[in-house]
Design a protein around this motif. Sequence first.
Motif, short mmCIF file in Angstrom:
data_model
loop_
_atom_site.label_atom_id
_atom_site.label_comp_id
_atom_site.label_asym_id
_atom_site.label_seq_id
_atom_site.Cartn_x
_atom_site.Cartn_y
_atom_site.Cartn_z
N GLY A 101 0.85 -1.18 0.00
CA GLY A 101 0.00 0.00 0.00
C GLY A 101 0.89 1.23 0.00
O GLY A 101 1.96 1.24 -0.59
N ARG A 102 0.49 2.29 0.68
CA ARG A 102 1.31 3.49 0.76
C ARG A 102 2.16 3.46 2.02
O ARG A 102 1.69 3.06 3.09
CB ARG A 102 0.45 4.76 0.75
CG ARG A 102 -0.18 5.05 -0.61
CD ARG A 102 -0.61 6.50 -0.72
NE ARG A 102 0.51 7.42 -0.57
CZ ARG A 102 1.34 7.76 -1.57
NH1 ARG A 102 1.19 7.23 -2.77
NH2 ARG A 102 2.32 8.62 -1.36
N GLY A 103 3.43 3.87 1.87
CA GLY A 103 4.30 3.85 3.04
C GLY A 103 5.60 4.59 2.77
O GLY A 103 5.92 4.95 1.63
N LYS A 104 6.33 4.82 3.84
CA LYS A 104 7.62 5.52 3.77
C LYS A 104 8.70 4.64 4.37
O LYS A 104 8.54 4.08 5.45
CB LYS A 104 7.54 6.85 4.54
CG LYS A 104 8.89 7.59 4.59
CD LYS A 104 8.73 8.98 5.18
CE LYS A 104 8.48 8.93 6.68
NZ LYS A 104 8.49 10.28 7.28
N TYR A 105 9.82 4.52 3.61
CA TYR A 105 10.95 3.72 4.09
C TYR A 105 12.18 4.63 4.10
O TYR A 105 12.52 5.25 3.09
CB TYR A 105 11.19 2.52 3.18
CG TYR A 105 12.11 1.48 3.78
CD1 TYR A 105 11.61 0.30 4.31
CD2 TYR A 105 13.49 1.66 3.81
CE1 TYR A 105 12.44 -0.66 4.86
CE2 TYR A 105 14.33 0.71 4.36
CZ TYR A 105 13.81 -0.45 4.88
OH TYR A 105 14.63 -1.41 5.42
N LEU A 106 12.85 4.70 5.25
CA LEU A 106 14.04 5.54 5.41
C LEU A 106 15.23 4.65 5.73
O LEU A 106 15.23 3.92 6.72
CB LEU A 106 13.82 6.56 6.54
CG LEU A 106 15.00 7.50 6.85
CD1 LEU A 106 15.32 8.37 5.64
CD2 LEU A 106 14.68 8.35 8.07
N TRP A 107 16.25 4.68 4.85
CA TRP A 107 17.47 3.92 5.08
C TRP A 107 18.44 4.72 5.95
O TRP A 107 18.38 5.96 5.98
CB TRP A 107 18.14 3.58 3.74
CG TRP A 107 17.46 2.49 2.98
CD1 TRP A 107 17.73 1.16 3.02
CD2 TRP A 107 16.38 2.64 2.04
NE1 TRP A 107 16.90 0.47 2.17
CE2 TRP A 107 16.06 1.35 1.55
CE3 TRP A 107 15.65 3.74 1.55
CZ2 TRP A 107 15.06 1.13 0.61
CZ3 TRP A 107 14.65 3.52 0.63
CH2 TRP A 107 14.37 2.23 0.16
N THR A 108 19.34 4.00 6.58
CA THR A 108 20.28 4.67 7.49
C THR A 108 21.26 5.57 6.75
O THR A 108 21.85 6.47 7.35
CB THR A 108 21.07 3.62 8.29
OG1 THR A 108 21.66 2.68 7.38
CG2 THR A 108 20.16 2.87 9.26
#
Length: 802
Positions: A101-108
């Motif tokens: 679905g909709r989402g946010k992924y933040l890498w280090t």
Amino acid sequence: MSKEQSGVIKAWEATIRKTQAAKKRANSIFGISLAHIPDDDHAASSSAASNGDEGSSSSGGDEGPGSANGGGGGTECYYAEKVLPNGDYYSGQWYDNFPNGRGKYLWTDGCMYVGEWYKGKTMGRGRFSWPSGATYEGEFKSGYMDGTGTYSAANGDIYRGQWVMNLKHGHGIKHFANGDWYEGDWRRGLQEGQGKYQWKTTSNYYVGEWKNGNICGKGTFMWENGNRYDGQWEDGVPKGNGTFTFPDGSFYVGNWSKDPTEQNGSYYPSASPSAAASHSGSQLEWDPQDVYNVYLADAQVCPCEKVAVLPSQKKLAVWNSSKHSEKARRLSVDGRVSVGVERAFERMNMWDGDDQGASSAAAAGARRDMEAELLGMMEMEESNFAASLNKMLPMRVPKAAKRQGDAICKGHKNYELMLNLQLGIRHSVGRPGPAASLDLKASAFDPKEKVWTRFPPEGSKHTPPHNCSEFKWKDYCPLVFRSLRKLFKVDAADYMLSICGDNALRELSSPGKSGSFFYLTHDDRYMIKTMKKAEVKVLIRMLAAYYNHVRAFDNTLVIRFYGLHCVKLTGPVRFIIMGNLFVSEYAIHRRFDLKGSSLGRITDKPESEIDANTILKDLDLNFIFKLQKAWFQEFCRQVDRDCELLEQERIMDYSLLVGIHFRDVASNREIIPTKSEPPTPAAEVEREEGPRLSKADMDQLLLDPTKWARIRLGMNMPARVERTVRRNDCELQLVGEPTGEFYDVIMTFGIIDILQDYDISKKLEHAYKSIQYDPTSISAVDPKQYSRRFRDFIFRIFAEDS
């Protein structure tokens, strides 16, 4: 059940039998309607059916705390916030332990993606940002920038247009930071095709053809003072026929070259009386070389930026699916699965929650330990890769292999079939007929154009007596194949002697993957392959296009066909006679069958069992092939032409067969790199039997056009290869990292297996395997996608030798 449904079921079953682990899932697949192909998770299918939107639903803000933390592994879509053990962060919709679905992924490292997901892959519209400030906003597919999107580089460049698998491909507009702009066609990340480039500082512009990011082909350059050049270009400068026109109407026409000795042409004054009267004569003294040295001095095309980290290369920390938790595997955004050694942190549940019975202190300690292990392993992998470049083992040619195939002698099960075939070939090729013409009528390609001949043991008016049982012989489109043999300069007597001489044919020890059997002539010049009826129909259907193609392009790389026949004894046996690519005066040390896909594309033999006859695959390849400039340019053009033919005829699953002969081999079988000395004084270079070309002979051969007959595109080509090595942390890395270690080689290559069309069985194979694997990694894909992927891969492993 209708016949059509029955046929679909049978085709589906055949596809399932070919797929690994199909037995475990057969009951679940055949227990439902074929109109809906199930997802990897049965519950996911149920959810999709009930929601009307596959795998997506509104965020579940009223879910219980266990679901919110992801500990329950539920099958309903809900909103979740996840902090991964390596420090990555995700917030958004969640389904079956995957972003969905909709989402946010933040890498280090500072990279971030905000947008649509499907089963852990970026799919749909989204925005990817880099820590440098660069952003991409647009469409994604299986983790790749794919579709329409806008990329804003950190240096101020902006591209708006079409993308295919992370590369600009299609129509697009790019505004450069210095004010220049380009609008037109792109291919594999570079300007190619028709396009316009406008320079900001001078207001000059070019409109015309491009190739590999350079002005190349036919085009027009306009200067702001009114000067104009129309003609041919190469590598960004005029080359070939062209006309330079002055504002007063006078012009210079001729052959253009940056080399003054090759430049020649004529100046023509303006026909206008007023212009002629005011003409000072300066143009008469004008030097055409000023176009290169002065007029185009500021006409530099801005280079395209290079993206250090692509979205498809960003890995997600592993998690276990509720239905596939028995074997956790590292997953990347584009769905690729690691084939490396399973690491300790991959075997653990990546999601820890306060409701799992462990204290928060213990959980925090475990997370710190895991983060330290992860960071330590990443640093170790980097240092190991750098060290591997310095400590690579020397390459050796594989051990010599015995001659391929077993002679078909009396008592062999196919002995009589071989005799029938030889009798039929003598009859077809040797019988008198009209002189073969290269201009054929459409009727010659008619599928009904075939000739049956009966061969009784006692002989007949047209056939000789023989010691075999009676059989029937069929020639398909005999006039077409007679013309093809003439086109390929095959002498009829030599052809019959190779196939029908006193020496027996040799049968390869095992049939091919398709179930076909292969036979070689005693001199290795021709290969005979048994065919299925469907393959015969494909060849007959595309025969006219194939004939016109090989006639138009002498350097075509597609396999050469010489005859299509059928022997009917108890049942029909159809076979094709084609050229053997590896018939060469040089020993073939390495053989590769290359498709550009990754699933299953690795040889399962241990190193000790690999010999000179072993066919290696894409993931075994450890070279980049370097061709001289003229050959490389012709190679690229021909691959494009051949792939366009196959795409037009709806052909897929073909491959580039490559053979390599290493020119410098020491007595201990070590391959000696270019310009390096043998390892010890005693290890003198041992030349194998057969002719070798010294570097001086090679240079002389290339300088003397009369000797070029020994070399053609794809046959006995002098080249160099650069050794590559793959990173341990890169998943299914098709092309390794170059090492700077080069070897002199003789190359042979061509495109084979061109008779597989995209039929119902291949469509079902694609549908089924797409459930289990990344759709971009499998061989069975649509011909257009197959052609694009094949060309992209080939143009990555072949390069110009500078």
